[in-house]
Design an enzyme around this catalytic site. Structure first.
Site, PDB file in Angstrom:
ATOM      1  N   LYS A  10      46.279  75.934   0.596  1.00  0.00           N
ATOM      2  CA  LYS A  10      46.681  74.836   0.325  1.00  0.00           C
ATOM      3  C   LYS A  10      47.427  74.504  -0.740  1.00  0.00           C
ATOM      4  O   LYS A  10      47.609  75.405  -1.706  1.00  0.00           O
ATOM      5  CB  LYS A  10      45.357  73.944   0.051  1.00  0.00           C
ATOM      6  CG  LYS A  10      44.481  74.170  -1.078  1.00  0.00           C
ATOM      7  CD  LYS A  10      43.426  73.492  -1.008  1.00  0.00           C
ATOM      8  CE  LYS A  10      42.401  73.964  -2.328  1.00  0.00           C
ATOM      9  NZ  LYS A  10      40.869  73.662  -1.986  1.00  0.00           N
ATOM     10  N   TYR A  45      61.347  65.202 -29.495  1.00  0.00           N
ATOM     11  CA  TYR A  45      60.847  63.926 -29.550  1.00  0.00           C
ATOM     12  C   TYR A  45      60.159  63.813 -30.478  1.00  0.00           C
ATOM     13  O   TYR A  45      59.081  64.688 -30.767  1.00  0.00           O
ATOM     14  CB  TYR A  45      60.642  63.588 -28.259  1.00  0.00           C
ATOM     15  CG  TYR A  45      61.654  63.277 -26.926  1.00  0.00           C
ATOM     16  CD1 TYR A  45      62.652  62.331 -27.239  1.00  0.00           C
ATOM     17  CD2 TYR A  45      61.633  63.913 -25.829  1.00  0.00           C
ATOM     18  CE1 TYR A  45      63.449  62.175 -26.472  1.00  0.00           C
ATOM     19  CE2 TYR A  45      62.549  63.809 -24.927  1.00  0.00           C
ATOM     20  CZ  TYR A  45      63.473  62.828 -25.122  1.00  0.00           C
ATOM     21  OH  TYR A  45      64.661  62.333 -24.148  1.00  0.00           O
TER      22      TYR A  45
END
Ligand SMILES: *Cc1c(COP(=O)(O)O)cnc(C)c1O
Length: 379
Positions: A39, A271
């Site tokens: 999965k 940032y």
């Protein structure tokens, strides 16, 4: 060499090593089926690439999470049994039949929808009843499970292929009383289920540590990829198997140095001006950020490998870019391969180490590596 900027390498021999080591654990007990869990894009490793490699290694049952993955695998040509461990809805029944999937059922409405779609197609569908034993995620308490099993046996076209449960607390503990209680509840709840119906409940940690949890099939996810479910499981496994089980990480994640910038003492990087350089530094730019699955919480803490050396992440990881300090790596040049996960020379950064910097688990680190990067299968 390839012309990609960022890519994921898959080691087929590592996968083979893990599957055979995990299968060897059966020898002491009763033989069981090893069903890799693929999965979440095979835990980020690439759904079809890993399905092919598992089948080459002799696997004939694969576990997926949803119907869509089943459709993709069938379109890719996979003929192995596919078992959907996640929830499905009654209106998905025609797609389930068309793709020949086995599913978990938890309601009579689902059984009726599957029976109708199976009847229309002249097919039968294998279902697994999930029994609630203490995880409280998906499944029915034993009494309701029993009623649903009766409903299945009264419904043409729907066949009880398995009964199952999921253990809550094997990974995070070296002490397993709760798991034993769950196993006892499961055993009691399935005592009168016919022998040809498969019982299964073990994921990686339970398969590795609990012979009595293996039953007829084990659903092994993380260990297939050469990663330990947790530190605790690794410690317990070393005791139980006396170091005989080794796992080899299957995945490496690589990118390239895109740009180099000289940053003078006292200036900032990125940032929020989160990092200020205390001496002149050479800063490398990587074209990978949190959108790509390079988790932002590794900002200022994590490292990458350049020319076999560790380069610290500077400041905040951006959406699509990351800055690293390559001052001490003489000869670092634009175009150099940068390893985010994997081996480079004598240095190694594992998904588990990256997970520690990001305060999460290795499962999350690998499963979130963006599907857009090519998965390149190496021998
Ligand atoms: C994901 C999953 C597994 C695999 O767990 P691992 O710890 O990765 O081995 C097994 N069973 C179910 C129902 C799952 O959802």
């Amino acid at each position: 060499m390839n012309d990609q900027t960022t890519w994921v390498e898959i080691s087929r021999s590592a996968l083979q090593h893990n599957l055979s080591g995990l299968r060897r654990l059966f020898d002491s007990g009763h033989p069981s089926t090893l069903a890799p869990v693929i999965k979440a894009n095979a835990y980020g490793h690439g759904l079809c690439a890993i399905a092919d490699a598992c089948i080459e290694c002799g696997c004939d049952v694969l576990c997926i999470n949803e119907v869509e993955e089943g459709k993709i695998l069938r379109a890719h040509g996979v003929t192995a049994r596919l078992y959907v461990v996640g929830p499905t809805f009654p209106d998905e029944a025609p797609a389930i039949i068309a793709a020949d999937l086995e599913v978990v059922v938890f309601s009579e409405a689902q059984v009726r929808a599957l029976a109708e779609a199976a009847g229309a197609a002249g097919a039968t569908v294998g279902v697994h009843v999930k029994i609630e034993t203490g995880t409280h995620r998906q499944g029915l308490p034993p009494v309701q499970a029993k009623a649903l099993i009766q409903c299945i046996s009264d419904t043409p076209g729907v066949v009880l292929a398995g009964v199952t449960t999921h253990l809550a607390d094997v990974e995070d503990e070296t002490e397993h009383t709760f798991a034993r209680t769950q196993l006892e509840r499961f055993e009691r709840a399935t005592a009168d289920v016919p022998a040809e119906v498969w019982r299964h409940c073990a994921s990686s940690a339970a398969h590795i540590l609990f012979p009595s949890a293996r039953w007829d099939m084990v659903r092994v996810g993380i260990a297939t990829y050469g990663l330990w479910p947790s530190r605790e499981t690794r410690i317990s496994a070393d005791i139980v198997h006396k170091g005989a089980l080794s796992l080899a990480p299957v995945l490496s994640w690589r990118t390239r140095l895109i740009q180099l910038t000289e940053v003078k003492k006292g200036n900032y990087v990125g940032y929020g001006r989160a990092h200020r350089v205390s001496s002149d530094r050479r800063v490398g730019l990587l074209p990978v950020g949190y959108f790509d699955g390079f988790d932002r919480s590794a900002s200022g803490k994590g490292q990458v490998l350049v020319q076999g050396h560790r380069a610290p992440i500077l400041g905040r990881i951006c959406m699509n870019m990351t800055m690293v300090d390559v001052t001490d790596i003489e000869g670092a040049a634009v175009g150099d391969v940068v390893t985010l996960i994997g081996q480079d020379g004598d240095e190694y950064i594992g998904a588990t180490e990256l997970a520690e910097w990001s305060d999460t688990i290795n499962y999350e680190i690998v499963s979130r590596i963006h599907a857009r990067f090519p998965r390149i299968v190496l021998p």
